[in-house]
Design a protein around this motif. Structure first.
Motif, mmCIF file in Angstrom:
data_model
loop_
_atom_site.group_PDB
_atom_site.id
_atom_site.type_symbol
_atom_site.label_atom_id
_atom_site.label_comp_id
_atom_site.label_asym_id
_atom_site.label_seq_id
_atom_site.Cartn_x
_atom_site.Cartn_y
_atom_site.Cartn_z
ATOM 1 N N GLU A 95 2.200 -16.211 1.211
ATOM 2 C CA GLU A 95 2.329 -14.851 0.665
ATOM 3 C C GLU A 95 3.657 -14.219 1.071
ATOM 4 O OE1 GLU A 95 -2.349 -13.427 0.592
ATOM 5 O OE2 GLU A 95 -1.161 -13.238 2.438
ATOM 6 N N LYS A 96 4.056 -14.412 2.309
ATOM 7 C CA LYS A 96 5.303 -13.828 2.800
ATOM 8 C C LYS A 96 6.511 -14.435 2.104
ATOM 9 C CE LYS A 96 7.943 -11.509 5.717
ATOM 10 N NZ LYS A 96 8.142 -10.051 5.554
ATOM 11 N N ALA B 54 6.650 -13.281 -1.571
ATOM 12 C CA ALA B 54 7.140 -11.913 -1.724
ATOM 13 C C ALA B 54 8.637 -11.828 -1.446
ATOM 14 C CB ALA B 54 6.369 -10.988 -0.792
ATOM 15 N N ASP C 203 6.273 -14.592 -6.544
ATOM 16 C CA ASP C 203 5.039 -13.951 -7.008
ATOM 17 C C ASP C 203 5.253 -12.978 -8.168
ATOM 18 O OD1 ASP C 203 6.436 -12.007 -5.671
ATOM 19 O OD2 ASP C 203 4.780 -11.389 -4.364
ATOM 20 N N PRO D 164 0.450 -10.792 5.900
ATOM 21 C CA PRO D 164 0.371 -11.844 4.880
ATOM 22 C C PRO D 164 0.609 -13.214 5.496
ATOM 23 C CG PRO D 164 2.443 -10.631 4.691
ATOM 24 C CD PRO D 164 1.574 -9.875 5.662
ATOM 25 N N ASP E 221 -10.231 -16.029 -3.392
ATOM 26 C CA ASP E 221 -9.155 -16.489 -2.510
ATOM 27 C C ASP E 221 -8.649 -17.823 -3.026
ATOM 28 O OD1 ASP E 221 -7.385 -16.775 -0.456
ATOM 29 O OD2 ASP E 221 -8.881 -17.183 1.092
#
Length: 359
Positions: free
Chosen positions: A281-282, A285, A290, A277, A100
């Protein structure tokens, strides 16, 4: 906001690693002034608690979740230098054991989640407790505001680093708006967790909260039937007597309760965390950040993605991984903090000998 490998180019990753190493070195030295027989075991517990609560992603918007960063909480409970070390220990174990946060991005993660959050939160917290009335009762309020601001500050720091060395061509204004916007919402959750935790500790042991030191209510004297603040001389006279009459209180009860809660959160409650997410992360994306993300070097770890390999039952696998993580964090963290305390004691020994000799 665990940054994976591949988001930043090599120069920025190296520079962030150097900055993080410098911050850890400074914190190791500064923590000598913060750690003693009571705070050293509590610092390990704080690190383990942050690890546990970071497993509890909470929903913040449609298809997006957030989790505690922990810098504000650690700094207020055990001090800013020790707080940086707490978050650094958590991030190191998360990266190595649980895949992580990228290993090449470890410096970025420590800088953003450990240094930026601690510096911003603690500076704001100290300013607020000085101007807000109410003494120790204002600590949870100041903690709420400090934690709330620290999260979008870290998001802004991410954007700044991405403007310098991001690996994809994305409009920085768009990244800033998206990152700060979603992390303001995450900051509300961070603020609620931080204020509730600090308030709970203050309710039972205000002497253990680093940020509450010096905020106790003034000594009162009854004069002509009315309570008035004692004069400075009276406070100085009363303080030694009160200190002598009150033995040092043990931290075992708080330590045991905190460890039990951390194990419960990581081993049981984490199963019910949001699967959406998180904010980074959101945004990554949605904005194409990413595109060049790399596979994690610890992807084959038996604890990768917070599950124990070869255990099919998701609840058991995730719960056991959480318990292992809490145990590893408190073991490593406590070892670090006791070593720092022992170094402080060794440095103080010659001076104490000179004082006893009357030199």
């Amino acid at each position: 906001m665990h940054v994976p490998d591949g988001f930043f180019n090599a120069p920025v990753s190296v520079a962030a690693g150097v900055a993080a190493a410098g911050a850890v070195a400074v914190s190791l030295r500064g923590a000598r002034r913060e750690l003693d027989e009571r705070t050293a075991p509590l610092a390990g517990l704080v690190a383990a608690f942050v690890f546990a609560v970071q497993m509890l992603n909470f929903p913040v918007a449609a298809g997006t979740s957030g989790h505690l960063l922990g810098g504000a909480l650690a700094a207020i409970l055990v001090g800013p230098y020790t707080g940086v070390l707490c978050i650094a220990v958590v991030l190191l174990l998360q990266g190595v054991l649980f895949a992580d946060g990228g290993l090449t991005a470890l410096g970025v993660n420590i800088t953003l989640m450990g240094v930026v959050t601690v510096v911003v939160a603690y500076a704001l917290f100290r300013g607020l407790v000085k101007v807000l009335p109410g003494g120790v009762r204002t600590v949870p309020v100041a903690a709420f505001v400090a934690a709330l601001v620290s999260v979008p500050a870290a998001a802004a720091g991410f954007t700044l680093l991405y403007a310098v060395g991001g690996t994809t061509d994305v409009p920085i204004g768009t990244v800033l708006t998206a990152m700060v916007g979603v992390h303001v919402l995450i900051g509300i959750g961070e603020a609620l967790i931080t204020a509730a935790t600090v308030g709970a500790v203050i309710a039972v042991r205000p002497d253990l909260v680093h940020g509450a030191r010096g905020l106790t209510a003034p000594l009162k004297l009854r004069v002509n039937g009315e309570l008035v603040d004692a004069a400075p001389a009276a406070r100085r006279t009363a303080a030694p007597a009160a200190t002598a009459a009150r033995p040092a209180r043990s931290v075992r009860g708080v330590w045991a309760a905190g460890l039990g809660l951390a194990l419960l959160l990581a081993g049981v409650v984490s199963f019910y965390a949001s699967a959406n997410p998180d904010g980074l992360e959101k945004v990554a994306a949605d904005q194409g950040i990413d595109k060049k993300v790399e596979d994690h070097a610890s992807a084959d770890s038996p604890l990768a993605d917070y599950g124990v390999g070869d255990i099919a039952d998701a609840r058991l696998s995730g719960g056991l991984a959480g318990v292992i993580g809490v145990g590893a964090t408190i073991a490593v963290g406590s070892g670090v903090f006791w070593a720092v305390k022992r170094r402080r004691d060794e440095d103080a020994a010659p001076e104490a000998q000179r004082e006893r000799a009357g030199v």
